[in-house]
Design an enzyme around this catalytic site. Structure first.
Site, PDB file in Angstrom:
ATOM      1  N   ASP A 118      -5.901 -12.799  10.161  1.00  0.00           N
ATOM      2  CA  ASP A 118      -5.158 -12.934  11.415  1.00  0.00           C
ATOM      3  C   ASP A 118      -6.063 -13.516  12.501  1.00  0.00           C
ATOM      4  O   ASP A 118      -7.098 -12.938  12.843  1.00  0.00           O
ATOM      5  CB  ASP A 118      -4.642 -11.556  11.831  1.00  0.00           C
ATOM      6  CG  ASP A 118      -3.784 -11.609  13.076  1.00  0.00           C
ATOM      7  OD1 ASP A 118      -2.569 -11.438  12.939  1.00  0.00           O
ATOM      8  OD2 ASP A 118      -4.328 -11.830  14.175  1.00  0.00           O
ATOM      9  N   HIS A 122      -1.336 -16.092  13.218  1.00  0.00           N
ATOM     10  CA  HIS A 122      -0.980 -14.836  13.893  1.00  0.00           C
ATOM     11  C   HIS A 122       0.521 -14.852  14.137  1.00  0.00           C
ATOM     12  O   HIS A 122       1.024 -15.787  14.747  1.00  0.00           O
ATOM     13  CB  HIS A 122      -1.742 -14.742  15.220  1.00  0.00           C
ATOM     14  CG  HIS A 122      -1.475 -13.498  16.006  1.00  0.00           C
ATOM     15  ND1 HIS A 122      -1.819 -12.243  15.549  1.00  0.00           N
ATOM     16  CD2 HIS A 122      -0.904 -13.302  17.216  1.00  0.00           C
ATOM     17  CE1 HIS A 122      -1.474 -11.333  16.462  1.00  0.00           C
ATOM     18  NE2 HIS A 122      -0.912 -11.953  17.465  1.00  0.00           N
ATOM     19  N   SER A 167       2.869  -8.756  16.646  1.00  0.00           N
ATOM     20  CA  SER A 167       1.721  -8.522  17.513  1.00  0.00           C
ATOM     21  C   SER A 167       1.951  -7.245  18.329  1.00  0.00           C
ATOM     22  O   SER A 167       2.191  -6.195  17.735  1.00  0.00           O
ATOM     23  CB  SER A 167       1.503  -9.756  18.397  1.00  0.00           C
ATOM     24  OG  SER A 167       0.210  -9.754  18.943  1.00  0.00           O
TER      25      SER A 167
END
Ligand code: NAG
Ligand code: NAG
Ligand code: NAG
Ligand code: NAG
Ligand code: NAG
Ligand code: NAG
Ligand code: NAG
Length: 419
Positions: free
Chosen positions: A260, A323, A174
């Site tokens: 995602d 994610h 991320s």
């Protein structure tokens, strides 16, 4: 974008102790007091921090650095709120030691390729994906110094032995994956030429849908974004991997889902419950929702394709509604639905790094998001923020442990591109 909600989710995702089954304590949190004098500080002015688990045997001269994720802040107000955040995403005074799981695990079974390396969890407390470099700041913060933090921590690790490393792997998920992308080449340059350096960006291939507001100016990020990009276009555009990745010289691996959750949540903007209920049962899902998802995936895959074809670039693009897949054990190794071409993410990344194997796997077959397995031990509470989260909730808002769902909506036969 609902920053507050998303932040809460990411805080949960990042702060929660996934590895409850781990017997040992997590590695100590180490704060670099000497970095404060260099102006390398968290948003609140506290020293930056990392956790280190030393390598052993053949891994003793190998280093894996994983940059923590946790979104970012784009206004003074958001960054100020972050300073007080209980997760420590704005202050090392509030950080707790986190367990090492997935790519950070020290267990040979759970992380066969990197378990005996020196493994470092580089903690995120600057709100800028480790790019900030503002000289001036208010006395009580926020301080915008993420780029300095990155290099202050690297200086420390070099002295702890990384300067003699045979292999280094810079990874992150991320916001941490973005940081690994931005710093990949400059990071390689601080290491000896003989050191093999590669980078991995997990869940950070953010496609260019909206223009970012404020980020670069607030944090003073331009110095720490790649010059190959900032010399060609405005710095804000250089936040987007598609404008940066093609010029990266160091071998780079992109691990991402084409669905995602974090991106879909911010890109599609559906009422919160519709996403979740659709995922639980696609049969009843409104066409508009499905179309929006498919549309997102199409754009995502197009940006990946537009990067061009480089033999050193690793790709693992699956279709899980998730994610961040490298840090979480069930996704890293174990979940059959996360796999592509019969390879776990752990195998794909390991073979790419260690054997220089060409791994370019893209799931072009699952046109709808897949319900990948949620490990029963992931102690995420189900709540109303789950639109951006990496787990599933059932219709009662309970954590869903649906093991292998039948993907009746996958009409086309599974087909992968593996080169
Ligand atoms: C953060 O916490 C401090 C001390 O509790 C408080 O004075 C300050 O107002 C808080 N800041 C924000 C932005 O909530
Ligand atoms: C790296 O290796 C050199 C030469 O063997 C040695 O002098 C130095 O202390 C080593 N550095 C670290 C940080 O261990
Ligand atoms: C999914 O939804 C459809 C239509 O509402 C329903 O007929 C079906 O039983 C549901 N399937 C499951 C597994 O809940
Ligand atoms: C990259 O190029 C190779 C050989 O030219 C080809 O076989 C492969 O499909 C390409 N990979 C991607 C992801 O397009
Ligand atoms: C996938 O891998 C498993 C375990 O290595 C093996 O038993 C199985 O035959 C493989 N399946 C395919 C389709 O290659
Ligand atoms: C989610 O929101 C709904 C409606 O606002 C509320 O009734 C429900 O209790 C909430 N669920 C959780 C787990 O907080
Ligand atoms: C699911 O949630 C409901 C309501 O919150 C609760 O009563 C029930 O026991 C839960 N079921 C399971 C299997 O946890």
């Amino acid at each position: 974008m609902k920053m507050g909600s998303i932040l809460v989710v990411l805080v949960l995702v990042n702060a929660v102790l996934y590895g409850l089954q781990a017997v040992a304590n997590p590695p100590d949190l180490i704060k670099i007091q000497s970095a404060v004098a260099k102006g390398a500080v968290c948003l609140d002015g506290s020293p930056p921090a990392y956790q280190l688990d030393r390598g052993k045997d053949e891994g003793v001269n190998k280093w894996l650095l994983h940059l923590q994720g946790g979104y970012w802040c784009t206004t003074v107000e958001e960054c100020s709120m972050r300073m007080n955040d209980s997760s420590g995403l704005g202050s090392s005074n509030k950080m707790t030691s986190l367990y090492f799981t997935g790519i950070l695990s020290d267990n040979k079974e759970l992380n066969p390729n990197f378990y005996n390396w020196n493994r470092v969890y580089v903690r995120y407390c600057d709100g800028s994906c480790f790019t900030g470099d503002k000289q001036e700041s208010l006395v009580d913060g926020p301080y915008y110094r993420g780029g300095r933090i990155f290099y202050a921590i690297m200086d420390e690790l070099l002295k702890l032995g990384m300067e003699n490393a045979s292999n280094v792997f810079l990874t992150g998920n991320s916001a941490g994956g973005l940081a690994a992308t931005y710093h990949c080449d400059t990071f390689k340059n601080i290491l000896p030429l003989s050191t093999e350096v590669k980078c991995l960006a997990d869940a950070s291939f953010f496609i260019h849908l909206n223009n970012p507001s404020g980020f670069v100016n607030l944090h003073g990020s331009v110095t720490y974004l790649p010059l190959s990009c900032t010399s060609m276009m405005d710095a804000a555009s250089c936040l987007y991997p598609r404008n940066v990745v093609p010029d990266i010289q160091t071998p780079m691996f992109l691990l991402n889902s084409a669905y995602d959750t974090f991106q879909v949540a911010s890109a599609i903007r559906l009422p919160e419950n519709s996403d979740r209920s659709c995922l639980y049962n696609l049969t009843g899902c409104p066409t508009a929702v499905l179309d929006a998802w498919i549309n997102f995936r199409t754009k995502f895959l197009q940006e990946v394709t537009d990067l061009g074809n480089l033999s050193t670039r690793g790709l693992f693009i699956n279709a899980c509604h998730t994610h961040s897949q490298s840090e979480f054990q069930s996704k890293w190794l174990g979940d059959p639905d996360s796999m592509l071409d019969n390879m776990t993410i752990s195998e794909a990344v390991g073979e790419w790094y260690n054997d220089n194997k060409l791994i370019q796997l893209i799931d072009r077959e699952h046109i709808y998001p897949r319900q990948c397995v949620v490990d029963a031990s992931e102690p995420y509470a189900c709540n109303n923020y789950t639109i951006g989260a990496s787990y599933l909730c059932d219709v009662n808002q309970n954590k869903s442990n649906i093991p292998s769902v039948s993907h009746s909506y996958d009409r086309v036969e599974r087909k992968m591109y593996y080169t």
